[in-house]
Design an enzyme around this catalytic site. Structure first.
Site, PDB file in Angstrom:
ATOM      1  N   ASP A  76       0.833  -1.285   0.175  1.00 20.75           N
ATOM      2  CA  ASP A  76       0.096  -0.035   0.049  1.00 20.75           C
ATOM      3  C   ASP A  76       0.684   1.336  -0.087  1.00 20.75           C
ATOM      4  O   ASP A  76       1.418   1.702   1.012  1.00 20.75           O
ATOM      5  CB  ASP A  76      -0.998  -0.167   1.241  1.00 20.75           C
ATOM      6  CG  ASP A  76      -1.894   1.090   1.211  1.00 20.75           C
ATOM      7  OD1 ASP A  76      -2.126   1.607   0.460  1.00 20.75           O
ATOM      8  OD2 ASP A  76      -2.335   1.483   2.365  1.00 20.75           O
ATOM      9  N   ASP A 284      -1.987   5.603  -5.064  1.00 22.73           N
ATOM     10  CA  ASP A 284      -2.410   4.760  -3.838  1.00 22.73           C
ATOM     11  C   ASP A 284      -2.546   3.436  -4.376  1.00 22.73           C
ATOM     12  O   ASP A 284      -3.472   3.133  -4.736  1.00 22.73           O
ATOM     13  CB  ASP A 284      -3.475   5.268  -3.370  1.00 22.73           C
ATOM     14  CG  ASP A 284      -3.824   4.486  -2.314  1.00 22.73           C
ATOM     15  OD1 ASP A 284      -3.088   3.572  -1.919  1.00 22.73           O
ATOM     16  OD2 ASP A 284      -4.913   4.732  -1.462  1.00 22.73           O
TER      17      ASP A 284
END
Ligand SMILES: *[C@@H]1O[C@H](CO)[C@@H](O)[C@H](O)[C@H]1NC(C)=O
Ligand SMILES: *[C@@H]1O[C@H](CO)[C@@H](O)[C@H](O)[C@H]1NC(C)=O
Ligand SMILES: *[C@@H]1O[C@H](CO)[C@@H](O)[C@H](O)[C@H]1NC(C)=O
Ligand SMILES: *[C@@H]1O[C@H](CO)[C@@H](O)[C@H](O)[C@H]1NC(C)=O
Ligand SMILES: *[C@@H]1O[C@H](CO)[C@@H](O)[C@H](O)[C@H]1NC(C)=O
Ligand SMILES: *[C@@H]1O[C@H](CO)[C@@H](O)[C@H](O)[C@H]1NC(C)=O
Length: 470
Positions: A76, A284
């Site tokens: 992430d 992201d």
């Protein structure tokens, strides 16, 4: 910032003088079942249709402790911390394997809380440190979260790999510890760098195709893999974000500055669809979809899929649009005052923005949505998630605060600098970018505890809220 208490100790524990370092290329798996945090909370017929979990996430294996215990965690770039479920997490809340702290001879626990609040759930536990292995790297005394309470998890799907944790790769000041004054520590990539295990302060991410499962992607710590992109890398400065009044702007996420959006379809290119001069957007990987300002997303949808219907926050489109020739162009620059000649333009093929929802194959899908989600300013953040990032190769330089973006191989994205007349060095030619959106998790902390405002929200999970509560 001055680290305090145990954090000072942890931050200073720079060990491992691993002899010179070579970048290591680590496979990244695409899985269709995402971490519980990403899971739907209520199964309804529409939840089945719009099950973002089917869109999957990108996973990497980490081992923690001595002897090592294995976890498959979400990679992430939208959050900073590593966490895994701890021994006190009830089976009804943490479904995967738990970290057995008593079995690790190198484990050091603390009473310092870590509290992660997402759009649809939350986790809490305490910080600890231990030896962490990722691919060929060993990081000693890495600080991470041991989670002992989790809300809104989703049970694993039989036969599918279960993700039980997150490895965050954003900036250190985004940690819960820093934001709540517990102190600062070196997150995973910083620890790798400080422990001299990588030759450069960069990591490079290639996600690979969303239509394939398995080891589609790759992350390279300390280097890049030129076989994974075409054209030149185009560089962009990471943007500082504002936090709370009275606090200086700082680096929290891999935020870049979007200056324009356009659609080319049937050979015709639209005018700029971004109705504001510039907008910060976050790259992201922990989010499946791409969240753009509402009006711009509406304009894109009208051009790409005129008959699209907005249903529960997403554009439902004809799967046949997959064969559309054309692309969506994202223009970025380093500052909101740069001229357009100083932009990097990254084009994402329309085909890669048509997302099958009831099948893993676009050929057999009967339900599709656009990979871009119209997002209200109240969300406070716009995200370039996996539907964007899958077309890109992104080099993240965490010491110099720049990202390099190029067209990923096996995508038909194109990148180019705009023609430059001003002699700005910046744009050269070519450019590309990536972003990610989607479901997922990222860490962040409770806004009620501290005054930092939006940066405390989990970006990825905010994404999950949008995509999973359908
Ligand atoms: C974290 O925040 C402090 C205080 O605002 C700042 O001095 C420091 O440069 C920041 N660190 C990073 C890595 O951004
Ligand atoms: C943990 O992962 C390592 C590296 O992939 C592997 O060699 C080892 O067998 C795994 N251990 C267990 C208990 O699964
Ligand atoms: C890791 O930290 C512990 C306690 O903070 C310390 O005793 C130990 O020496 C450190 N390990 C290394 C390899 O520095
Ligand atoms: C976390 O901690 C608080 C109180 O300390 C508790 O009320 C909450 O239920 C815990 N769990 C989650 C998942 O937030
Ligand atoms: C890229 O374009 C080529 C030629 O137009 C096409 O054959 C190929 O399927 C495309 N690849 C992808 C991933 O869309
Ligand atoms: C943005 O800044 C970086 C770092 O200073 C520079 O390398 C790059 O060329 C600039 N890009 C543009 C588009 O001006």
């Amino acid at each position: 910032m001055v680290a305090t208490g145990i954090w000072a100790a942890l931050a200073c524990s720079v060990l491992g003088l691993a002899s010179a370092s070579e970048p290591i290329h680590v496979p990244v798996r695409r899985v269709t079942h995402t971490h519980a945090k990403l899971g739907r909370r209520a199964v309804t017929s529409t939840a089945e249709l719009f099950n973002a979990a089917k869109q999957g996430g990108y996973a990497i294996d980490v081992s923690i402790g001595t002897p090592p215990q294995n976890f498959s965690v979400i990679l992430d770039t939208g959050s900073t911390e590593l966490w895994v479920p701890g021994p006190n997490c009830p089976k009804s809340e943490c479904f995967g394997s738990l970290f057995d702290i008593t079995a690790s001879s190198t484990y050091v626990g603390t009473n310092l809380p870590i509290d992660l609040v997402y759009g649809i759930g939350s986790d809490n536990g305490t910080y600890a440190s231990d030896t962490v292995l990722v691919a060929g790297y060993t990081v000693k005394n890495l600080t991470f979260g041991v989670i002992n309470s989790a809300a809104n998890n989703t049970p694993p799907v039989s036969g599918e790999p279960y993700l039980n944790g997150i490895l965050g790769l954003a900036f250190p000041n985004l940690t819960f510890a820093y934001q709540t004054g517990e102190g600062q520590y070196n997150p995973f990539v910083y620890a790798l760098w400080q422990q001299k295990q990588i030759p450069q302060s960069i990591f490079s991410l290639y996600l690979g195709s969303r239509l394939i499962e398995g080891e589609t992607g790759q992350i390279t710590f300390g280097g890049m893999d030129t076989s994974k992109f075409t054209g030149n890398l185009q560089y962009l400065q990471v943007q500082k974000e504002s936090s709370a009044p009275g606090y200086p702007d700082d680096y929290y996420h891999w935020t870049v500055l979007l200056r324009g959006l356009a659609v080319t379809v049937n050979g015709q290119t639209s005018s700029n669809l971004l109705t504001i001069a510039s907008q910060q957007v976050v790259l992201d990987s922990g989010t499946t979809f791409t969240y753009l300002p509402y009006q711009a997303a509406q304009s894109i949808a009208q051009l790409v899929a005129p008959s699209a219907t907005l249903s529960q926050g997403m554009y439902v489109v004809d799967c046949g649009l997959y064969s559309t020739q054309g692309n969506i162009q994202f223009a970025f620059s380093n500052s909101s005052t740069s001229s357009s000649s100083q932009s990097v333009i990254f084009s994402v093929p329309i085909s890669s923005m048509i997302i099958p929802m009831d099948s893993t194959s676009i050929d057999t899908a009967t339900q599709c949505v656009l990979g871009i989600i119209p997002t209200d300013a109240s969300m406070g953040v716009y995200l370039l998630g996996d539907t964007f990032l899958q077309s890109a190769y992104v080099v993240h330089d965490f010491e110099n605060y720049v990202v390099g973006i190029a067209q990923a191989v096996s995508s038909n994205a194109t990148a180019s600098g705009s023609s430059s007349s001003s002699g700005s060095s910046g744009s050269g030619s070519g450019g590309s970018s990536s972003g990610g959106s989607g479901t997922s998790t990222s860490s962040s902390s409770s806004a009620t505890n501290v005054g930092f405002g939006k940066v405390l929200f989990s970006l990825a999970l905010l994404g999950a809220t949008f995509t999973l509560l359908l």
